[in-house]
Motif scaffolding. Sequence first.
Motif, PDB file in Angstrom:
ATOM      1  N   GLY A  78       4.215  -7.970  -6.304  1.00  0.00           N
ATOM      2  CA  GLY A  78       4.134  -7.817  -7.746  1.00  0.00           C
ATOM      3  C   GLY A  78       5.201  -6.867  -8.274  1.00  0.00           C
ATOM      4  N   ARG A  79       5.230  -6.699  -9.583  1.00  0.00           N
ATOM      5  CA  ARG A  79       6.221  -5.798 -10.185  1.00  0.00           C
ATOM      6  C   ARG A  79       5.964  -4.358  -9.750  1.00  0.00           C
ATOM      7  NH1 ARG A  79       4.676  -8.886 -14.284  1.00  0.00           N
ATOM      8  NH2 ARG A  79       3.618  -7.303 -15.533  1.00  0.00           N
ATOM      9  N   HIS A  80       4.716  -4.040  -9.470  1.00  0.00           N
ATOM     10  CA  HIS A  80       4.361  -2.698  -9.006  1.00  0.00           C
ATOM     11  C   HIS A  80       3.554  -2.804  -7.714  1.00  0.00           C
ATOM     12  CE1 HIS A  80       5.807  -1.301 -12.811  1.00  0.00           C
ATOM     13  NE2 HIS A  80       4.984  -2.120 -13.430  1.00  0.00           N
ATOM     14  N   VAL A  81       3.900  -1.947  -6.767  1.00  0.00           N
ATOM     15  CA  VAL A  81       3.224  -1.969  -5.475  1.00  0.00           C
ATOM     16  C   VAL A  81       2.439  -0.676  -5.292  1.00  0.00           C
ATOM     17  CG1 VAL A  81       3.538  -2.111  -2.972  1.00  0.00           C
ATOM     18  CG2 VAL A  81       5.013  -3.441  -4.486  1.00  0.00           C
ATOM     19  N   ILE A  82       1.151  -0.824  -5.064  1.00  0.00           N
ATOM     20  CA  ILE A  82       0.290   0.336  -4.823  1.00  0.00           C
ATOM     21  C   ILE A  82       0.071   0.466  -3.328  1.00  0.00           C
ATOM     22  CG2 ILE A  82      -2.002   1.321  -5.168  1.00  0.00           C
ATOM     23  CD1 ILE A  82      -2.204  -0.235  -7.753  1.00  0.00           C
ATOM     24  N   LYS A  83       0.317   1.673  -2.820  1.00  0.00           N
ATOM     25  CA  LYS A  83       0.008   1.951  -1.416  1.00  0.00           C
ATOM     26  C   LYS A  83      -1.053   3.038  -1.410  1.00  0.00           C
ATOM     27  CE  LYS A  83       4.549   0.649   0.125  1.00  0.00           C
ATOM     28  NZ  LYS A  83       5.911   1.151   0.145  1.00  0.00           N
ATOM     29  N   PHE A  84      -2.221   2.684  -0.974  1.00  0.00           N
ATOM     30  CA  PHE A  84      -3.341   3.612  -1.007  1.00  0.00           C
ATOM     31  C   PHE A  84      -3.559   4.175   0.390  1.00  0.00           C
ATOM     32  CE2 PHE A  84      -7.548   5.237  -1.288  1.00  0.00           C
ATOM     33  CZ  PHE A  84      -7.693   5.620  -2.615  1.00  0.00           C
TER      34      PHE A  84
END
Length: 159
Positions: A78-84
């Motif tokens: 996606g346009r933004h990548v979340i790494k938790f």
Amino acid sequence: MNIQKTNGRGVIEIVDLVVDEFHAKKEELIPMLMKINQTIGYIPNEAFDRLSTRIRVPKSQIYSVATFYHMISTKPVGRHVIKFCESAPCHVAGGYEVWKTVLKELGIQPGDTSEDGKWTLMTTSCLGVCAVGPVMMIDDDIYGNLTPDQVPGILGKYE
Ligand code: FES
């Protein structure tokens, strides 16, 4: 493919530029994969084919290296990548409650990209800032000392 990130250049052209930059050395496979991933946003199938031809390493071998590393994606992101962060120190600091809120807000599962192409959600091991856990990273931004009620506001900052 994320045209914005490639500036309209084709996958083959990008792979060729990266391979040339690293002098087509097999030993530089990981940096090459990182660079292609950074440029395109993920490693498409045709990039594996081209890389395999150019550096003379079987595609299956390149693919297993790529899938070993969390930071390399083999699917469009996606346009933004979340790494938790899912490592223990963040978990004991309340990470699970924050994680549940992230899942609820986004309505997707780890490894998935939202239908509108806005978000990709990933888990990661320790990001190296355990003192401020729970922690997540969105693109290049790190958020620490997270609480569940902060999550909607943080996600809302991204277009
Ligand atoms: S355990 Fe989460 S940043 Fe280290």
